[in-house]
Design a protein around this motif. Structure first.
Motif, PDB file in Angstrom:
ATOM      1  N   TRP A 189      26.629 -43.996 -21.798  1.00  0.00           N
ATOM      2  CA  TRP A 189      26.275 -42.810 -21.019  1.00  0.00           C
ATOM      3  C   TRP A 189      26.137 -41.648 -21.982  1.00  0.00           C
ATOM      4  CZ3 TRP A 189      30.690 -45.745 -20.294  1.00  0.00           C
ATOM      5  CH2 TRP A 189      31.838 -45.277 -20.923  1.00  0.00           C
ATOM      6  N   SER A 190      25.455 -40.582 -21.490  1.00  0.00           N
ATOM      7  CA  SER A 190      25.307 -39.382 -22.303  1.00  0.00           C
ATOM      8  C   SER A 190      26.317 -38.359 -21.821  1.00  0.00           C
ATOM      9  CB  SER A 190      23.910 -38.803 -22.121  1.00  0.00           C
ATOM     10  OG  SER A 190      22.985 -39.696 -22.658  1.00  0.00           O
ATOM     11  N   TYR A 191      26.788 -37.562 -22.745  1.00  0.00           N
ATOM     12  CA  TYR A 191      27.636 -36.447 -22.383  1.00  0.00           C
ATOM     13  C   TYR A 191      26.713 -35.247 -22.285  1.00  0.00           C
ATOM     14  CZ  TYR A 191      31.342 -39.463 -24.035  1.00  0.00           C
ATOM     15  OH  TYR A 191      32.193 -40.507 -24.216  1.00  0.00           O
ATOM     16  N   SER A 279      26.382 -39.058 -27.140  1.00  0.00           N
ATOM     17  CA  SER A 279      26.340 -40.146 -26.168  1.00  0.00           C
ATOM     18  C   SER A 279      27.228 -41.262 -26.660  1.00  0.00           C
ATOM     19  CB  SER A 279      24.908 -40.653 -25.993  1.00  0.00           C
ATOM     20  OG  SER A 279      24.460 -41.231 -27.196  1.00  0.00           O
ATOM     21  N   GLN A 281      27.437 -45.397 -26.648  1.00  0.00           N
ATOM     22  CA  GLN A 281      26.562 -46.543 -26.412  1.00  0.00           C
ATOM     23  C   GLN A 281      27.166 -47.760 -27.084  1.00  0.00           C
ATOM     24  OE1 GLN A 281      22.262 -45.991 -27.381  1.00  0.00           O
ATOM     25  NE2 GLN A 281      22.674 -47.539 -28.933  1.00  0.00           N
ATOM     26  N   HIS A 302      30.909 -40.936 -29.520  1.00  0.00           N
ATOM     27  CA  HIS A 302      31.283 -39.540 -29.591  1.00  0.00           C
ATOM     28  C   HIS A 302      32.047 -39.308 -30.892  1.00  0.00           C
ATOM     29  CE1 HIS A 302      33.085 -35.819 -28.382  1.00  0.00           C
ATOM     30  NE2 HIS A 302      32.364 -35.825 -27.277  1.00  0.00           N
ATOM     31  N   ASP A 358      36.813 -41.841 -25.820  1.00  0.00           N
ATOM     32  CA  ASP A 358      36.139 -41.269 -24.663  1.00  0.00           C
ATOM     33  C   ASP A 358      37.147 -40.615 -23.724  1.00  0.00           C
ATOM     34  OD1 ASP A 358      33.857 -40.878 -22.907  1.00  0.00           O
ATOM     35  OD2 ASP A 358      34.868 -42.320 -21.620  1.00  0.00           O
TER      36      ASP A 358
END
Lengths: 410, 274
Positions: A189-191, A279, A281, A302, A358
């Motif tokens: 997901w993207s932050y 992001s 991944q 991240h 995360d």
């Protein structure tokens, strides 16, 4: 000379082919060479051009375990003089008076890790590769076609040359073409955050302290470099970052100084600045037929805990352990049962690290008062509980989880 | 493709037929020989360590050792078996033969089943390995006067028709001063329960009928058969399966699968069984 453009009709045979000759791919070639495994590295860029400081002013955190791997791979000596130890870590949250102090002496006499500028890492890497007969490093070359089957891997390069090996390693980064060709899906997901990276000079010496500040926009890290300089990893909300990046040097320095503070005197930005959308991944499998993924091709994360490169180096250590054992037994280096060992090893380790990093970011990105209170108490509580604190410190040093042989202390 | 050899003392035609039906799956990891692939690292490490020690060679780094690799951690010799001649009896698809060739041995792979030899030869060619594959029986090879520094008889003795004849052929194939490695299944109730009923009917690792428990060999029987042929067992080790880790490991428990390291003295004649 082992670093060169491939000849048009050349045919290279290797024990392992590595696509991508950056920090992770290059380190893998060196680690494998030390174990007697010959590699051919296929790199699109030209190392000579990348050694210029202007090309990349970024720096990487090297954990203690990563340093051991670099020693084993014969790379540490080439960068040790340029590495800055992180002896203390101070974690603070916004304006809160509470903080968490990590002192390396609580877990032994080694520092938590080191900051090394990427150009110094690259220098050490390419100097080492250049004099290694076990490594053929093909520059300005790309894999036009890769055929993987039961018999082996056949790579056709854009210029016409060919590479044959029992195993190919994808080390091309987060947009890995080999991973895509193998049909390995990625999740993530993207932050809504951007990482701003730059180098600063300050009046007073940092005293080898690394700072991690959890600010409302995201974590702000001050990481000690050689002399009176530090590397900044400044996480900012995605909607605010473009305006900050658009500021002139003076305006940018003012914004930075507001977050940095004046505890080291006046602060000045030196060299370029970069902004990366953040992001997370990860590939759903670390292997496919005669293919292994390492580094960002396997997991891009991240940068909050400075573990991105360290995780890539753990991939390198795990894969070189698996391959050296297979070689000592005369097994096919690309066989499914050999790669299954790498897959098992990496799955747990990566999942743990991604979840931890995360979770830490999400916890500190929430700006609700009860959460803040819990967090502040939490920070103080961790500080008051030595065993828990030691766990976090060992995590920062890369000592948590099952370590590959080349990362364990002697 | 070679014809299956016939008319000899160690050949068990029903066994050969059973393996012929599985020939296509020799190199399939999740097929009938999947457990054999998993077993491979353990038995190769046993062979490598004992053979190197016997011939006074060194490999300074053994698989699974936990030594720190600081200071270089180079493998000793990439081809530690270079210059040794070796025969792999009952080689099947070449699961063990290929690693021996990669370790540098000059290997001959022998199997009574022609399809397996075809699979093995094609696989080795694709891997670029030079291996002499023969569809033959050990006694035929011995009859040609061939002898080898190392004889491997792994997971084969429980499939032959006549153990004494098989051991005699092995002894003939072994050069003076040579070494032999055998592995087989013990004839215990535990082996019947786990290796036969468990593996064939419960876990379905191998097709029912793969093993005949009555043909399993006890270590003392093996020792005696070897001694009658002038060979000595130097070491017995068990191989046990850890179901949680899904891995095989060496152990002191000989009650199911076990390995034997056997030598032939360098001097003096042998007491050949006829």
């Amino acid at each position: 000379m082992t670093i060169a453009s491939p000849s048009a009709t050349g045919r290279y045979a290797a024990d392992v082919a590595i696509v991508g000759g950056g920090l992770v791919g290059g380190t893998l070639a060196c680690a494998l060479s030390g174990l007697g495994v010959a590699t051919t590295v296929i790199e699109t860029g030209d190392p000579a051009a990348s050694l210029d400081a202007g090309f990349d002013g970024r720096a990487s955190a090297i954990s203690l375990t990563s340093r051991r791997l670099l020693e084993t791979a014969g790379l540490w000596a080439g960068m040790a003089d340029e590495a800055t130890p992180m002896r203390y870590i101070r974690v603070t949250e916004g304006a809160s008076p509470l903080y968490l102090d990590y002192d390396h002496r609580d877990v032994g006499d080694e520092p938590f890790g080191y900051m090394v500028e990427n150009r110094h890492y690259r220098c050490a890497l390419y100097e080492r590769i250049e004099r290694d007969p076990n490594i053929a490093f093909l520059t300005r070359s790309s894999a036009a076609h890769v055929e993987r089957n039961a018999a082996g891997v056949e790579i056709r390069l854009a210029g016409g040359a060919g590479v044959h090996a029992p195993l190919v390693v994808a080390a091309e980064g987060r947009n890995s073409g080999l991973r895509e060709d193998a049909g390995i899906r990625v999740s993530g997901w993207s932050y809504r955050q951007v990482g701003i990276v730059c180098t600063v000079e300050h009046e007073r010496h940092h005293g080898f302290v690394a700072h991690e500040r959890f600010l409302p926009g995201g974590p702000f890290a001050i990481l000690p470099l050689k002399g009176c300089r530090s590397s900044i990893v400044w996480t900012e909300r995605a909607d605010r970052a473009p305006a900050i990046m658009a500021l002139d040097d003076e305006g940018f320095t003012v914004e930075l100084a507001r977050r940095f503070g004046d505890f080291l005197g006046a602060v000045r930005v030196v060299g370029p600045r970069w902004a990366y959308p953040l992001s997370l991944q990860f590939a759903e499998s670390a292997t496919a037929e005669r293919l292994a993924l390492v580094g960002d091709a396997l997991h891009a994360m991240h940068p909050i805990a400075g573990q991105g490169l360290n995780m890539g180096l753990r991939d390198v250590a795990a894969l070189s352990d698996v391959l050296s054992e297979a070689r000592a037994l005369g097994l096919d280096l690309g066989a499914g049962d050999v790669l299954a060992r790498y897959q098992r090893w990496r799955r747990f380790d990566n999942t743990l690290m991604l979840a931890l990093t995360d979770g830490l970011n999400r916890l500190f990105a929430v700006d609700a008062t009860p959460v803040r209170l819990a967090r502040n108490v939490g920070l103080a509580a961790v500080d008051a509980l030595p065993p828990l604190k030691r766990f976090f410190m060992r995590h920062a040093m890369g000592l948590v989880g099952e370590l590959p042989r080349s990362m364990r202390g002697a | 493709m070679a014809q299956n050899p016939a008319g000899s003392s160690t050949l068990a035609p029903d066994e050969v037929e059973r393996f012929a039906a599985l020939a296509d799956t020799w190199w399939t990891l999740d097929g009938e020989f999947g457990q054999l692939h998993k077993l491979n690292p353990v038995r190769i490490a046993f062979i490598r360590d004992h053979v190197l020690a016997h011939f006074g060679r060194t490999a300074d780094r053994s698989a699974g050792s936990s030594q720190g690799a600081a200071g270089g951690g180079r493998t000793g010799e990439a081809r530690p078996f270079a210059g040794l001649s070796m025969v792999d009896l009952g080689c099947g698809g070449g699961l063990l033969t290929e690693p021996m060739a990669r370790l540098g041995a000059d290997v001959t792979g022998v199997d009574a089943e022609a399809k397996a030899i075809g699979v093995a030869a094609a696989h080795a060619a694709a891997q670029g390995l030079e291996i002499d594959y023969r569809c033959a029986l050990p006694e035929a090879l011995a009859g040609e006067g061939r002898s080898f520094d190392v004889v491997l008889a792994m997971e084969i003795i429980e499939h032959v028709a006549d153990i004494d004849a098989f051991v005699a052929a092995c002894a003939q194939l072994l050069a003076p001063g040579g070494a032999m490695v055998l592995s087989t299944l013990n004839r215990t109730l535990k082996a019947l329960a786990l290796a036969k009923i468990g593996a064939e009917y419960v876990l379905r690792w191998v097709p029912p009928g793969t093993h005949d428990w009555r043909k399993f060999v006890r270590p003392d029987e093996l020792s005696r058969a070897l001694r009658r042929n002038g060979l000595r067992v130097r070491a017995f080790r068990g191989i046990t399966y850890n179901p949680l880790a899904d891995r095989w490991a060496l152990s002191e428990d000989l009650s199911i699968n076990y390995l034997a390291f056997v030598t032939r003295s360098a001097i003096g004649g042998r007491n050949r069984a006829t």
